[in-house]
Each structure stands twice: as C-alpha cells, then as structure tokens.
Design a protein around this motif. Structure first.
Motif, mmCIF file in Angstrom:
data_model
loop_
_atom_site.group_PDB
_atom_site.id
_atom_site.type_symbol
_atom_site.label_atom_id
_atom_site.label_comp_id
_atom_site.label_asym_id
_atom_site.label_seq_id
_atom_site.Cartn_x
_atom_site.Cartn_y
_atom_site.Cartn_z
ATOM 1 N N ASP A 111 0.999 -1.697 -0.077
ATOM 2 C CA ASP A 111 -0.389 0.174 -0.082
ATOM 3 C C ASP A 111 0.846 1.088 -0.032
ATOM 4 O O ASP A 111 0.414 2.458 -0.967
ATOM 5 C CB ASP A 111 -0.882 0.234 1.168
ATOM 6 N N ARG A 112 1.709 1.206 0.640
ATOM 7 C CA ARG A 112 2.663 2.318 0.917
ATOM 8 C C ARG A 112 3.559 2.799 -0.529
ATOM 9 O O ARG A 112 3.547 3.654 -1.313
ATOM 10 C CB ARG A 112 3.301 2.144 2.207
ATOM 11 N N ALA A 113 3.605 1.948 -1.005
ATOM 12 C CA ALA A 113 4.222 1.664 -2.552
ATOM 13 C C ALA A 113 3.682 2.080 -3.250
ATOM 14 O O ALA A 113 4.257 3.109 -4.447
ATOM 15 C CB ALA A 113 4.855 0.354 -2.879
ATOM 16 N N SER A 114 2.333 2.808 -3.560
ATOM 17 C CA SER A 114 1.276 2.460 -4.011
ATOM 18 C C SER A 114 1.323 4.521 -4.030
ATOM 19 O O SER A 114 1.060 4.909 -4.819
ATOM 20 C CB SER A 114 0.327 2.287 -3.901
ATOM 21 N N VAL A 115 1.668 5.282 -2.838
ATOM 22 C CA VAL A 115 2.292 6.390 -3.053
ATOM 23 C C VAL A 115 3.300 7.010 -2.986
ATOM 24 O O VAL A 115 3.992 6.428 -2.738
ATOM 25 C CB VAL A 115 2.176 7.227 -1.505
ATOM 26 N N LEU A 116 3.558 8.054 -3.756
ATOM 27 C CA LEU A 116 4.162 8.586 -4.954
ATOM 28 C C LEU A 116 4.709 9.564 -4.485
ATOM 29 O O LEU A 116 3.502 10.313 -4.515
ATOM 30 C CB LEU A 116 4.569 8.162 -6.270
ATOM 31 N N ILE A 117 6.130 9.938 -3.749
ATOM 32 C CA ILE A 117 6.012 11.250 -3.779
ATOM 33 C C ILE A 117 6.904 12.192 -4.843
ATOM 34 O O ILE A 117 7.923 11.952 -4.920
ATOM 35 C CB ILE A 117 6.904 11.833 -2.224
ATOM 36 N N THR A 118 5.645 12.988 -5.697
ATOM 37 C CA THR A 118 6.668 13.844 -6.524
ATOM 38 C C THR A 118 7.831 14.462 -6.448
ATOM 39 O O THR A 118 7.806 15.865 -5.465
ATOM 40 C CB THR A 118 5.864 14.430 -7.341
ATOM 41 N N ASP A 119 9.242 14.491 -7.525
ATOM 42 C CA ASP A 119 9.928 15.058 -6.893
ATOM 43 C C ASP A 119 10.662 14.751 -5.826
ATOM 44 O O ASP A 119 11.685 15.733 -5.009
ATOM 45 C CB ASP A 119 9.895 16.461 -7.871
ATOM 46 N N ASN A 120 10.279 13.662 -4.682
ATOM 47 C CA ASN A 120 11.272 14.690 -3.773
ATOM 48 C C ASN A 120 10.774 15.175 -2.687
ATOM 49 O O ASN A 120 11.953 15.496 -2.252
ATOM 50 C CB ASN A 120 12.368 13.754 -3.275
ATOM 51 N N LYS A 121 9.693 16.380 -3.106
ATOM 52 C CA LYS A 121 9.881 17.101 -2.464
ATOM 53 C C LYS A 121 8.211 17.686 -0.978
ATOM 54 O O LYS A 121 7.575 16.803 -0.942
ATOM 55 C CB LYS A 121 9.600 18.340 -3.406
ATOM 56 N N LEU A 122 9.092 18.866 0.101
ATOM 57 C CA LEU A 122 8.095 18.636 0.745
ATOM 58 C C LEU A 122 7.884 20.760 0.179
ATOM 59 O O LEU A 122 8.495 21.318 -0.205
ATOM 60 C CB LEU A 122 8.623 18.364 2.650
ATOM 61 N N PHE A 123 6.555 20.647 0.342
ATOM 62 C CA PHE A 123 6.128 21.950 0.218
ATOM 63 C C PHE A 123 5.602 22.963 1.895
ATOM 64 O O PHE A 123 4.807 22.264 2.543
ATOM 65 C CB PHE A 123 4.840 21.726 -0.344
ATOM 66 N N ARG A 124 6.211 23.664 1.664
ATOM 67 C CA ARG A 124 6.051 24.515 3.381
ATOM 68 C C ARG A 124 5.012 25.625 2.456
ATOM 69 O O ARG A 124 4.667 26.294 1.626
ATOM 70 C CB ARG A 124 7.252 25.569 3.684
ATOM 71 N N HIS A 125 3.859 25.379 3.257
ATOM 72 C CA HIS A 125 2.897 26.607 2.896
ATOM 73 C C HIS A 125 2.578 27.633 4.109
ATOM 74 O O HIS A 125 3.405 27.654 4.838
ATOM 75 C CB HIS A 125 0.863 25.653 3.179
ATOM 76 N N SER A 126 2.310 28.657 3.266
ATOM 77 C CA SER A 126 2.747 30.260 4.485
ATOM 78 C C SER A 126 1.320 30.494 5.069
ATOM 79 O O SER A 126 0.886 31.229 5.951
ATOM 80 C CB SER A 126 2.781 31.380 3.533
ATOM 81 N N ILE A 127 -0.092 29.537 4.460
ATOM 82 C CA ILE A 127 -1.388 29.978 4.929
ATOM 83 C C ILE A 127 -2.068 28.639 5.623
ATOM 84 O O ILE A 127 -1.924 27.666 4.657
ATOM 85 C CB ILE A 127 -2.473 30.556 4.307
ATOM 86 N N LEU A 128 -2.142 28.479 7.081
ATOM 87 C CA LEU A 128 -2.755 26.803 7.306
ATOM 88 C C LEU A 128 -3.846 28.084 8.594
ATOM 89 O O LEU A 128 -3.762 28.370 9.498
ATOM 90 C CB LEU A 128 -1.860 26.188 7.899
ATOM 91 N N ARG A 129 -5.133 27.529 8.390
ATOM 92 C CA ARG A 129 -5.594 27.747 9.400
ATOM 93 C C ARG A 129 -6.935 26.532 10.074
ATOM 94 O O ARG A 129 -6.996 25.720 9.444
ATOM 95 C CB ARG A 129 -7.175 29.659 8.890
#
Length: 129
Positions: A111-129
């Motif tokens: 199941d975990r192998a079915s999740v692909l992290i594109t370009d090996n990137k984490l995104f930091r969002h500036s807004i989270l409410r």
C-alpha cells in the motif's frame, strides 16, 4: 517654493533635499491610501472559510524542501523516526477517506509503495488556518 525653507541653502545640497522631501511626501501619501483601503475592507485578502471546516491550507506553496535533505538535517530529532512510512500511512488514510480519530493506521508495504512523492519534495505553505 514651499519646500525651500526646509532645505540646506547650499546650491549642491538644495536640489537633493527638495527631491528627498518630495519622495517622503509621496511615500506618506501611499501609506495613508493603503491604510484607508485597509480600514474600508480589512479582510479583503483573507480567504473566506466555513466555521464547520476543520482546516484550510493555501492552494499554492512557493517554498519547497528536498525530502532527503530535510530528513538528514533533522536526523537527530526523534519526531522524524520512520518519517516516510508514517507520512505515507497518513496520506493513505486521507486518500481512502478514513477519518482521523487520534489513532494511526498501519498499512502494508505494498500500500505504501502506491504512494509516490513527486520530485521528492515537501511543500511549506504560508497560510494554514
């Protein structure tokens, strides 16, 4: 003419002094206009969200981190132990619509192998409410 009394009377400094006074006045006018616009509609830039929504995250993120680099920088932090399998478990639960009840769900390696992290990137969002 109205600025002349506030200048240095030396010829080479007078022009620079008048120019700086004009620039300062323009800046003050912009600040006053921005404050007036903000006072008329202080929430114009905020995204409206329903009070019943659990959270709201900005749609776009400019800041990214390479996952491998980020993990190596935080390798001494106990919170990143088994980070990728736990991240994939979390994402799988959200994708499958399993509501979060405080317990973690364990999925198989397939199941975990079915999740692909594109370009090996984490995104930091500036807004989270």
């Amino acid at each position: 003419k109205r600025r002349y009394p506030r200048t240095s009377k030396k010829k080479n400094q007078m022009i620079a002094s008048i120019a700086s006074q004009e620039a300062l006045e323009r800046f003050v006018e912009k600040v006053i206009a921005a404050r007036a616009a903000h006072q008329q509609n202080p929430r114009a830039r905020r995204v409206r969200m329903s009070p019943s929504d659990h959270h709201s995250i900005a749609k776009y993120a400019r800041a990214t981190d390479d996952l491998t680099v980020w993990l190596s920088e935080h390798q001494d932090d106990p919170a990143v132990e088994d980070f990728i399998p736990r991240l994939k478990d979390h994402l799988l639960a959200r994708i499958r619509g399993i509501t979060y009840d405080g317990d973690e769900h364990d999925f198989s390696d397939a199941d975990r192998a079915s999740v692909l992290i594109t370009d090996n990137k984490l995104f930091r969002h500036s807004i989270l409410r």
